[in-house]
Write an enzyme that holds these catalytic residues in place. Structure first.
Site, PDB file in Angstrom:
ATOM      1  N   ASN A  12     -10.827 -53.749 -15.852  1.00 61.16           N
ATOM      2  CA  ASN A  12     -12.239 -53.854 -15.494  1.00 61.16           C
ATOM      3  C   ASN A  12     -13.142 -54.193 -16.680  1.00 61.16           C
ATOM      4  O   ASN A  12     -14.335 -54.418 -16.507  1.00 61.16           O
ATOM      5  CB  ASN A  12     -12.726 -52.558 -14.848  1.00 61.16           C
ATOM      6  CG  ASN A  12     -12.612 -51.359 -15.768  1.00 61.16           C
ATOM      7  OD1 ASN A  12     -11.568 -50.719 -15.792  1.00 61.16           O
ATOM      8  ND2 ASN A  12     -13.651 -51.052 -16.544  1.00 61.16           N
ATOM      9  N   TYR A 166      -4.595 -42.353 -32.676  1.00 64.75           N
ATOM     10  CA  TYR A 166      -4.587 -43.685 -32.071  1.00 64.75           C
ATOM     11  C   TYR A 166      -3.530 -44.566 -32.731  1.00 64.75           C
ATOM     12  O   TYR A 166      -2.750 -45.235 -32.043  1.00 64.75           O
ATOM     13  CB  TYR A 166      -5.970 -44.333 -32.207  1.00 64.75           C
ATOM     14  CG  TYR A 166      -6.002 -45.770 -31.757  1.00 64.75           C
ATOM     15  CD1 TYR A 166      -6.010 -46.092 -30.402  1.00 64.75           C
ATOM     16  CD2 TYR A 166      -6.019 -46.809 -32.682  1.00 64.75           C
ATOM     17  CE1 TYR A 166      -6.032 -47.415 -29.984  1.00 64.75           C
ATOM     18  CE2 TYR A 166      -6.048 -48.127 -32.269  1.00 64.75           C
ATOM     19  CZ  TYR A 166      -6.048 -48.427 -30.921  1.00 64.75           C
ATOM     20  OH  TYR A 166      -6.062 -49.738 -30.513  1.00 64.75           O
TER      21      TYR A 166
END
Length: 290
Positions: A12, A166
């Protein structure tokens, strides 16, 4: 890409949305696996305006929830006769406060590694049903800065740092790809990639020093379209359907760091992931008897 079915997580926004749009424009049936319904509907509308067909679907799931991943996979498996391309694109980066998912996993490790590991396992039968299956995992050059520790993948012992978590999760993406390539049958390939430093909304909500650095660096980053190029290349090119277990940057194979190239790390991470998720995923083939 006519008659190809492509499942893309995080479709998206950012490079996921660009990848979904460009594959749809080439004729692919795109399944957008997204967390936010409103953003997903807006992205779908934009894709439908330019792709020339209506084969764009949305499946909602928060990848921090294994229950939602399972529900989404169940729907995709029911609706799709095959999956030609699975792109594990979604990912996040957090602040320096350690948080956990509803399942109790450290959030970055859970979303960036365990989620694609589980989703791939749940959708694998449909990928195997394709004559030419393709699994693409979006990693990052950030893996080179990981403080990788197989005994503390979820930062339960060390001081938590969102950026380090991360980096470690992106190294896990490469190791997952490496081990997966050894277990898949010949007609299914898998590769990982670095998309580049992309000027998207990624990391925009991270507070503190890293968030400030991201904002200051944004004018020097590449566009989302540029960042999506390697994902699109792997999904559509001949090399994308022949190379396997490789790490790509700028549409070329490059060598990841030593930890990401280590077979023991890859195998052990796989075993730990199976244990955490309580699943069995593509058991290694036993060597033939002499």
């Amino acid at each position: 890409m006519n008659d190809k079915i492509c499942v893309i997580t995080g479709a998206n926004s950012g490079i996921g949305k660009v990848t979904a749009r460009e594959l749809a424009k080439q004729g692919a049936h795109v399944v957008m696996l997204c967390r936010n319904e409103e953003k997903a509907e807006r992205a779908k509308e934009g894709i439908l305006r330019v792709c020339g067909h209506s084969r764009v679907d949305i499946v909602l799931a928060d990848l921090s929830s294994t229950q939602q991943i399972r529900s989404a996979a169940e729907r995709i498996n029911a609706d799709c006769s095959k999956i030609d391309v699975l792109i594990n694109n979604a990912g996040l980066i957090t602040s320096n406060t350690r948080t956990t998912t509803d399942d109790g996993f450290e959030t970055t490790f859970g979303v960036n590694h365990l989620a694609p590991f589980l989703l791939t396992q749940l959708l694998l039968d449909k990928v195997l049903a394709s004559k030419q299956g393709n699994i693409i995992n979006v990693s990052s050059e950030a893996h080179r800065f990981a403080s990788f520790d197989l005994s503390d993948l979820q930062y339960e012992k060390r001081k938590y740092n969102g950026l380090k978590a991360y980096c470690s999760s992106k190294l896990c993406n490469i190791l997952f790809t490496r081990e997966l390539s050894q277990r898949l049958p010949a007609h299914v390939v898998t590769n990982s990639l670095h998309p580049g430093a992309v000027a998207s909304n990624f990391g925009g909500g991270v507070p503190g020093f890293f968030g400030i650095v991201m904002q200051l660096a944004r004018p020097f980053m590449i566009s989302e379209e540029k960042g999506a190029e390697t994902s699109i290349y792997l999904a559509t090119s001949e090399e994308g359907f022949t190379a396997t277990g490789q790490y790509f940057k700028d549409k070329k194979v490059v060598s990841p760091n030593k930890e990401a190239s280590n077979n023991y790390n890859a195998k052990r991470l796989w075993e730990i992931s199976e244990q955490l998720l309580q699943i069995t995923f593509l058991p290694q083939k036993k060597a033939a008897s002499a």
